[in-house]
Design an enzyme around this catalytic site. Structure first.
Site, short mmCIF file in Angstrom:
data_model
loop_
_atom_site.label_atom_id
_atom_site.label_comp_id
_atom_site.label_asym_id
_atom_site.label_seq_id
_atom_site.Cartn_x
_atom_site.Cartn_y
_atom_site.Cartn_z
N LYS A 108 29.76 8.54 28.41
CA LYS A 108 29.65 7.11 28.74
C LYS A 108 28.18 6.82 28.99
O LYS A 108 27.47 7.67 29.56
CB LYS A 108 30.49 6.82 29.99
CG LYS A 108 30.29 5.43 30.60
CD LYS A 108 30.82 4.33 29.71
CE LYS A 108 30.48 2.93 30.26
NZ LYS A 108 30.75 1.86 29.30
N ASN B 143 36.36 -5.95 25.56
CA ASN B 143 36.05 -5.32 26.84
C ASN B 143 34.85 -5.98 27.49
O ASN B 143 33.96 -6.48 26.82
CB ASN B 143 35.80 -3.81 26.66
CG ASN B 143 34.36 -3.49 26.33
OD1 ASN B 143 33.51 -3.39 27.23
ND2 ASN B 143 34.06 -3.34 25.04
N SER B 144 34.90 -5.95 28.81
CA SER B 144 33.72 -6.29 29.59
C SER B 144 33.70 -5.32 30.77
O SER B 144 33.93 -5.69 31.92
CB SER B 144 33.79 -7.74 30.07
OG SER B 144 32.58 -8.05 30.72
N LEU C 189 29.48 -1.34 32.31
CA LEU C 189 28.76 -0.07 32.46
C LEU C 189 29.19 0.78 33.67
O LEU C 189 28.37 1.32 34.40
CB LEU C 189 27.25 -0.40 32.53
CG LEU C 189 26.15 0.61 32.24
CD1 LEU C 189 26.48 1.50 31.07
CD2 LEU C 189 24.84 -0.10 32.03
N CYS D 102 24.29 -2.92 25.09
CA CYS D 102 25.42 -3.19 26.00
C CYS D 102 25.57 -4.70 26.19
O CYS D 102 24.66 -5.37 26.64
CB CYS D 102 25.23 -2.52 27.35
SG CYS D 102 26.56 -3.05 28.46
N ASN E 60 27.61 -1.11 17.93
CA ASN E 60 28.29 -1.34 19.20
C ASN E 60 29.26 -2.50 19.00
O ASN E 60 29.34 -3.08 17.91
CB ASN E 60 27.24 -1.67 20.27
CG ASN E 60 27.71 -1.29 21.68
OD1 ASN E 60 28.88 -1.45 22.00
ND2 ASN E 60 26.80 -0.81 22.50
N GLY F 27 37.36 -2.17 17.43
CA GLY F 27 38.61 -1.92 16.69
C GLY F 27 38.55 -2.35 15.24
O GLY F 27 37.50 -2.76 14.73
N GLY G 89 35.86 0.43 14.06
CA GLY G 89 37.08 0.28 13.26
C GLY G 89 37.61 1.55 12.64
O GLY G 89 38.34 1.50 11.65
N GLY H 236 36.27 4.79 18.95
CA GLY H 236 36.33 4.16 20.27
C GLY H 236 37.70 3.60 20.57
O GLY H 236 38.55 4.25 21.18
N THR H 237 37.97 2.38 20.10
CA THR H 237 39.23 1.69 20.41
C THR H 237 40.46 2.56 20.09
O THR H 237 41.40 2.65 20.89
CB THR H 237 39.29 0.35 19.63
OG1 THR H 237 38.20 -0.48 20.08
CG2 THR H 237 40.60 -0.37 19.86
#
Ligand code: RRO
Length: 314
Positions: free
Chosen positions: A47, A71-72, A75, A130, A196, A224, A253, A274-275
């Protein structure tokens, strides 16, 4: 049957599999990182971290629907010392990428100086993208400020000599990608991770007539399968404009072996998940590997070098 090799080489960093986790998803705590270490992920990516631990934004701060995620997180992380100690204690047998994301340029220098002292880091992934920091709501992403990015890299390569890659936000104009590639080409960058999440998306719950996440009035980074075309476009253009010795790590994706193939065909040397990792858990790496190998077998390819970057235009 001839063996199919899905290993990769990110500018000298050897990965036994070109499929790894994306920073941000299930890679914050000791348990999560240990799980990645034991899995078939080609590397361990942490992370993004800051000098001191952070709780992140208020919940709900993540939502997933059939085509993507928003997402929010803000961090949340355990602080750089935790990630450096994890590395020293566990000594993973696969490459370890420390993701850093200081809240200011000064903090980024501090983080990089600290990482510079750690003998076992394979590379830093410097997060220039970010999208969700409440304390920085009046400042843009560093990756969208070409002048600041150039100045920052200029200063950091005066003292930092280990491998370093940058994680970029998505760009939507050819001109912007050309400009960023021109800047990156002037430095000994090891790799570029693109992309990102797409910043400032909004997803709505029509039944309740509300947003689905709380921070920043519901706006957040989109990830995604819905962002794959933007990831592919950024990979392709950076592949064309970047120096050939700068590797590209594709992110955005990846849900199937076909997605891995597409990212590599556009020019990626490896991919991050990720997703879909959040959705499916650690099994995702075995499944993607199997699906990807099966595509290569059907196409009679034996290594990613047989097709990397070789996208044709009809
Ligand atoms: O923690 C986050 O809110 C976050 C980060 Br640091 C990032 O780089 N990308 C993202 O979608 N969320």
């Amino acid at each position: 049957m001839k063996k199919i090799d899905i290993s990769s080489n990110i500018n000298g960093i050897k990965l036994t599999s070109c499929i790894m986790n994306a920073s941000g998803v299930l890679c914050c705590t000791e348990k999560e990182l240990s799980e990645i270490m034991m899995s078939s992920s080609g590397a361990v990516v942490t992370k993004s971290c800051t000098m001191i631990p952070r709780e992140g934004n208020l919940e709900p701060r993540y939502f997933k629907w059939n085509m993507g995620s928003i997402n929010s997180m803000g961090l949340p992380n355990l602080g750089i010392d935790f990630y450096l100690n994890f590395l020293e204690k566990k000594k993973p047998k696969k490459p370890f990428f420390l993701s850093i994301s200081g809240l200011s340029i000064e903090e980024n220098y501090q983080l990089i100086r600290k990482a510079n002292l750690s003998p076992n880091i394979n590379a830093i992934e410097l997060n220039l993208s970010c999208p969700n920091l409440i304390e920085k709501k009046d400042q843009g992403l560093l990756g969208y400020d070409f002048y600041k990015t150039s100045d920052f890299l200029d200063n950091l390569f005066k003292f930092y000599k280990k491998p370093l890659g940058v994680k970029l936000p998505p760009y939507f104009e050819d001109f912007h990608i050309k400009k960023m590639a021109f800047i990156l080409n002037q430095f000994p960058i090891c790799f570029v991770t693109c992309i990102n999440s797409l910043p400032n998306g909004l997803f709505i719950d029509i039944n309740h007539e509300t947003t689905v996440i709380h921070p920043k009035k519901g706006f957040g980074g989109i990830g995604g399968s819905i962002i794959k075309p933007f990831a592919l476009a950024n990979i392709r253009k950076f592949y064309i404009y970047l120096r050939k010795d700068i590797s590209i790590i594709g992110c955005g994706g990846i849900c199937s072996g076909k997605d891995v193939f597409e990212h590599i065909l556009c020019g990626a040397s490896a991919v991050q998940v990720g997703t879909q990792f959040f959705q499916e858990g650690i099994q995702v790496f075995d499944r993607l590997k199997k699906e990807f190998i099966s595509i290569l077998r059907k196409k009679n390819y034996f290594s990613i070098e047989n097709f990397k970057g070789q996208l044709n235009v009809i």
